[in-house]
Design a protein around this motif. Structure first.
Motif, PDB file in Angstrom:
ATOM      1  N   SER A 104       0.857  -1.196   0.000  1.00 25.03           N
ATOM      2  CA  SER A 104       0.000   0.000   0.000  1.00 25.03           C
ATOM      3  C   SER A 104       0.882   1.230   0.000  1.00 25.03           C
ATOM      4  N   GLY A 105       0.277   2.340  -0.347  1.00 26.80           N
ATOM      5  CA  GLY A 105       1.024   3.599  -0.312  1.00 26.80           C
ATOM      6  C   GLY A 105       0.261   4.627  -1.101  1.00 26.80           C
ATOM      7  N   PRO A 106       0.526   5.906  -0.854  1.00 28.58           N
ATOM      8  CA  PRO A 106      -0.234   6.949  -1.535  1.00 28.58           C
ATOM      9  C   PRO A 106      -0.123   6.851  -3.048  1.00 28.58           C
ATOM     10  N   SER A 107      -1.167   7.289  -3.699  1.00 27.06           N
ATOM     11  CA  SER A 107      -1.158   7.334  -5.149  1.00 27.06           C
ATOM     12  C   SER A 107       0.016   8.203  -5.604  1.00 27.06           C
ATOM     13  N   GLY A 108       0.779   7.734  -6.577  1.00 26.29           N
ATOM     14  CA  GLY A 108       1.896   8.499  -7.119  1.00 26.29           C
ATOM     15  C   GLY A 108       3.218   8.268  -6.400  1.00 26.29           C
ATOM     16  N   TYR A 142     -12.515  -0.581  -6.453  1.00 28.24           N
ATOM     17  CA  TYR A 142     -11.381  -1.459  -6.741  1.00 28.24           C
ATOM     18  C   TYR A 142     -11.573  -2.746  -5.932  1.00 28.24           C
ATOM     19  N   GLY A 143     -11.266  -3.902  -6.522  1.00 30.42           N
ATOM     20  CA  GLY A 143     -11.406  -5.146  -5.768  1.00 30.42           C
ATOM     21  C   GLY A 143     -10.426  -6.208  -6.235  1.00 30.42           C
ATOM     22  N   THR A 144     -10.089  -7.105  -5.312  1.00 31.75           N
ATOM     23  CA  THR A 144      -9.139  -8.198  -5.594  1.00 31.75           C
ATOM     24  C   THR A 144      -9.901  -9.490  -5.867  1.00 31.75           C
ATOM     25  N   PRO A 145      -9.877 -10.008  -7.114  1.00 31.15           N
ATOM     26  CA  PRO A 145     -10.527 -11.300  -7.365  1.00 31.15           C
ATOM     27  C   PRO A 145      -9.831 -12.405  -6.551  1.00 31.15           C
ATOM     28  N   LYS A 146     -10.646 -13.120  -5.776  1.00 30.92           N
ATOM     29  CA  LYS A 146     -10.123 -14.103  -4.813  1.00 30.92           C
ATOM     30  C   LYS A 146      -9.491 -15.312  -5.499  1.00 30.92           C
ATOM     31  N   LYS A 147     -10.158 -15.783  -6.553  1.00 30.57           N
ATOM     32  CA  LYS A 147      -9.820 -17.061  -7.187  1.00 30.57           C
ATOM     33  C   LYS A 147      -8.333 -17.151  -7.594  1.00 30.57           C
ATOM     34  N   TYR A 148      -7.842 -16.102  -8.280  1.00 34.70           N
ATOM     35  CA  TYR A 148      -6.481 -16.170  -8.828  1.00 34.70           C
ATOM     36  C   TYR A 148      -5.419 -16.100  -7.735  1.00 34.70           C
ATOM     37  N   VAL A 149      -5.726 -15.347  -6.669  1.00 34.55           N
ATOM     38  CA  VAL A 149      -4.782 -15.265  -5.543  1.00 34.55           C
ATOM     39  C   VAL A 149      -4.647 -16.657  -4.920  1.00 34.55           C
ATOM     40  N   ASP A 150      -5.769 -17.319  -4.716  1.00 35.54           N
ATOM     41  CA  ASP A 150      -5.730 -18.643  -4.091  1.00 35.54           C
ATOM     42  C   ASP A 150      -5.035 -19.665  -4.991  1.00 35.54           C
ATOM     43  N   GLU A 151      -5.290 -19.570  -6.292  1.00 34.96           N
ATOM     44  CA  GLU A 151      -4.627 -20.503  -7.230  1.00 34.96           C
ATOM     45  C   GLU A 151      -3.115 -20.299  -7.204  1.00 34.96           C
ATOM     46  N   ALA A 152      -2.695 -19.032  -7.223  1.00 40.58           N
ATOM     47  CA  ALA A 152      -1.256 -18.734  -7.233  1.00 40.58           C
ATOM     48  C   ALA A 152      -0.587 -19.292  -5.988  1.00 40.58           C
ATOM     49  N   MET A 153      -1.207 -19.051  -4.842  1.00 42.02           N
ATOM     50  CA  MET A 153      -0.595 -19.529  -3.593  1.00 42.02           C
ATOM     51  C   MET A 153      -0.553 -21.049  -3.537  1.00 42.02           C
ATOM     52  N   ALA A 154      -1.620 -21.683  -4.062  1.00 37.74           N
ATOM     53  CA  ALA A 154      -1.634 -23.155  -4.084  1.00 37.74           C
ATOM     54  C   ALA A 154      -0.497 -23.681  -4.960  1.00 37.74           C
ATOM     55  N   ASN A 155      -0.075 -22.885  -5.942  1.00 40.29           N
ATOM     56  CA  ASN A 155       1.041 -23.283  -6.815  1.00 40.29           C
ATOM     57  C   ASN A 155       2.400 -22.831  -6.273  1.00 40.29           C
ATOM     58  N   ILE A 201      -2.865  -2.730  -3.075  1.00 40.12           N
ATOM     59  CA  ILE A 201      -4.208  -2.280  -2.679  1.00 40.12           C
ATOM     60  C   ILE A 201      -4.126  -1.191  -1.619  1.00 40.12           C
ATOM     61  N   GLU A 202      -5.220  -0.400  -1.484  1.00 37.82           N
ATOM     62  CA  GLU A 202      -5.195   0.693  -0.515  1.00 37.82           C
ATOM     63  C   GLU A 202      -5.565   0.183   0.886  1.00 37.82           C
ATOM     64  N   ILE A 203      -5.570   1.118   1.861  1.00 38.93           N
ATOM     65  CA  ILE A 203      -5.585   0.709   3.270  1.00 38.93           C
ATOM     66  C   ILE A 203      -6.880   0.032   3.752  1.00 38.93           C
ATOM     67  N   GLN A 204      -8.051   0.443   3.197  1.00 44.32           N
ATOM     68  CA  GLN A 204      -9.296  -0.202   3.669  1.00 44.32           C
ATOM     69  C   GLN A 204      -9.318  -1.669   3.234  1.00 44.32           C
ATOM     70  N   GLY A 205      -8.895  -1.910   1.986  1.00 46.98           N
ATOM     71  CA  GLY A 205      -8.850  -3.282   1.476  1.00 46.98           C
ATOM     72  C   GLY A 205      -7.821  -4.105   2.237  1.00 46.98           C
ATOM     73  N   ALA A 206      -6.697  -3.470   2.575  1.00 46.69           N
ATOM     74  CA  ALA A 206      -5.640  -4.169   3.324  1.00 46.69           C
ATOM     75  C   ALA A 206      -6.187  -4.639   4.671  1.00 46.69           C
ATOM     76  N   ALA A 207      -6.975  -3.786   5.317  1.00 45.96           N
ATOM     77  CA  ALA A 207      -7.543  -4.153   6.625  1.00 45.96           C
ATOM     78  C   ALA A 207      -8.499  -5.340   6.470  1.00 45.96           C
ATOM     79  N   LYS A 212      -2.382  11.705   3.314  1.00 46.92           N
ATOM     80  CA  LYS A 212      -2.079  12.003   4.727  1.00 46.92           C
ATOM     81  C   LYS A 212      -2.724  10.965   5.641  1.00 46.92           C
ATOM     82  N   VAL A 213      -3.983  10.621   5.332  1.00 45.20           N
ATOM     83  CA  VAL A 213      -4.690   9.607   6.125  1.00 45.20           C
ATOM     84  C   VAL A 213      -3.958   8.274   5.990  1.00 45.20           C
ATOM     85  N   GLU A 214      -3.538   7.973   4.753  1.00 44.38           N
ATOM     86  CA  GLU A 214      -2.885   6.686   4.495  1.00 44.38           C
ATOM     87  C   GLU A 214      -1.568   6.573   5.251  1.00 44.38           C
ATOM     88  N   LEU A 215      -0.781   7.650   5.224  1.00 42.53           N
ATOM     89  CA  LEU A 215       0.525   7.589   5.887  1.00 42.53           C
ATOM     90  C   LEU A 215       0.342   7.357   7.385  1.00 42.53           C
TER      91      LEU A 215
END
Ligand code: ADP
Ligand code: 5GP
Length: 198
Positions: free
Chosen positions: A11-15, A81-94, A102-108, A153-156
Motif C-alpha cells: 500500500s502507499g499513496p497514489s503516485g 477497486y477489488g481483488t478477485p479471490k480465485k487467482y490469488v488462491d490458485e497462485a498460492m496453491a502453486n 491495494i489501498e488501506i481499507q482493502g488491506a484491513a 495524509k490519512v494513508e501515511l
C-alpha cells in the motif's frame, strides 16, 4: 523443499511509485504473482486490460460482489477497486507469492480474514516529492491530484499498523528492500519447520 506461497500487500499513496517499483521487482521473478484487480476507473494511457487492471463497469462490479468473488474491495477517490479471490488462491496453491497493490481499507479487510498476510507500506521521501510525482505522471486532473494528496495524509498515518515501511527514494533501493522483506518472511520458523516435517 516445497515453497509455500504467501500474500504480501503493498500500500502507499497514489503516485508514490508502487507500480514502478513493482514492475522492477517482478523482473526475472517466476515465483511472484501480481494480483490484477478489477476497477471501475477508466484506463490510463498505456494501461492494458487484464494486465494492469480488469476494467469493468459498476454493474459488473456489483455482480462480482454478489457472487462473493472478491477477497476485498473498496471505494477510492470515486471509483471501486477489488481483488478477485480465485487467482490469488490458485497462485498460492502453486507455491507463488501473491502481491496485492491495494489501498488501506482493502488491506484491513484482507488482514481480518487472513492475519498471516504481510503488509508493506511504501512512503515518499517527502510530500513535495509526492506532489511532484503525481503531477509529473500527468494522468490525473489537478482536482483529482488534490484529492489523492489529501487521502495520502490519512494513508501515511495508518502505515503504523503495517509490518514494514519502505521509502521510495530511489527505485533500486526500494526494490532491494522489498526483495529483502520477501526473503526474510520465508525464513520464519513456523513455515520452515512445517516444510522440514513434510
Ligand atoms: P503509483 O503506482 O504508486 O500510483 P507510479 O508508479 O505510477 O505510482 O509512479 C508515479 C510517478 O512517479 C511516475 O511518473 C513514476 O515514473 C515516478 N516515480 C516512481 N518512483 C520514482 C522514484 N523513486 N524517483 C522518481 N520518480 C519516481
Ligand atoms: P490507481 O487509480 O492509482 O491505479 O489506484 C488507486 C488506489 O487503489 C491505489 O492506492 C491502489 O493501491 C488501490 N487499489 C488498486 N487495486 C485495488 C484493489 O483491488 N483493492 C483495493 N482495496 N485497492 C486497490
Amino acid at each position: 523443499m516445497k515453497k509455500i506461497g504467501k500474500t504480501f500487500i503493498i500500500s502507499g499513496p497514489s503516485g508514490v511509485g508502487k507500480s514502478t517499483v513493482l514492475a522492477a521487482l517482478f523482473k526475472d521473478r517466476e515465483d511472484l504473482y501480481f494480483s490484477v484487480s478489477a476497477t471501475t476507473r477508466a484506463p490510463r494511457e498505456g494501461e492494458i486490460d487484464g494486465k494492469d487492471y480488469h476494467f469493468i463497469d459498476a454493474g459488473e462490479f456489483r455482480k462480482m460482489i454478489g457472487e462473493d468473488a472478491f477477497l476485498e474491495y473498496a471505494e477510492y477517490v470515486g471509483n471501486f477497486y477489488g481483488t478477485p479471490k480465485k487467482y490469488v488462491d490458485e497462485a498460492m496453491a502453486n507455491g507463488l507469492d501473491a502481491i496485492l497493490d491495494i489501498e488501506i481499507q482493502g488491506a484491513a479487510q484482507v488482514c481480518a480474514k487472513r492475519p498471516e498476510t504481510v503488509r508493506i507500506f511504501i512512503a515518499p521521501p517527502s510530500w513535495e516529492e509526492l506532489e511532484r510525482r503525481l503531477t509529473a505522471r500527468g494522468t490525473d486532473s489537478p482536482e483529482k491530484i488534490q484529492q489523492r494528496l489529501l487521502r495520502a495524509k490519512v494513508e501515511l498515518d495508518s502505515a503504523r499498523c503495517y509490518d514494514y515501511l519502505v521509502i521510495n527514494d530511489t527505485v533500486d533501493e526500494a526494490v532491494e528492500e522489498l526483495r529483502a522483506i520477501l526473503r526474510a518472511e520465508h525464513c520464519r520458523p513456523a513455515e520452515r519447520v512445517s516444510q522440514l516435517m513434510d
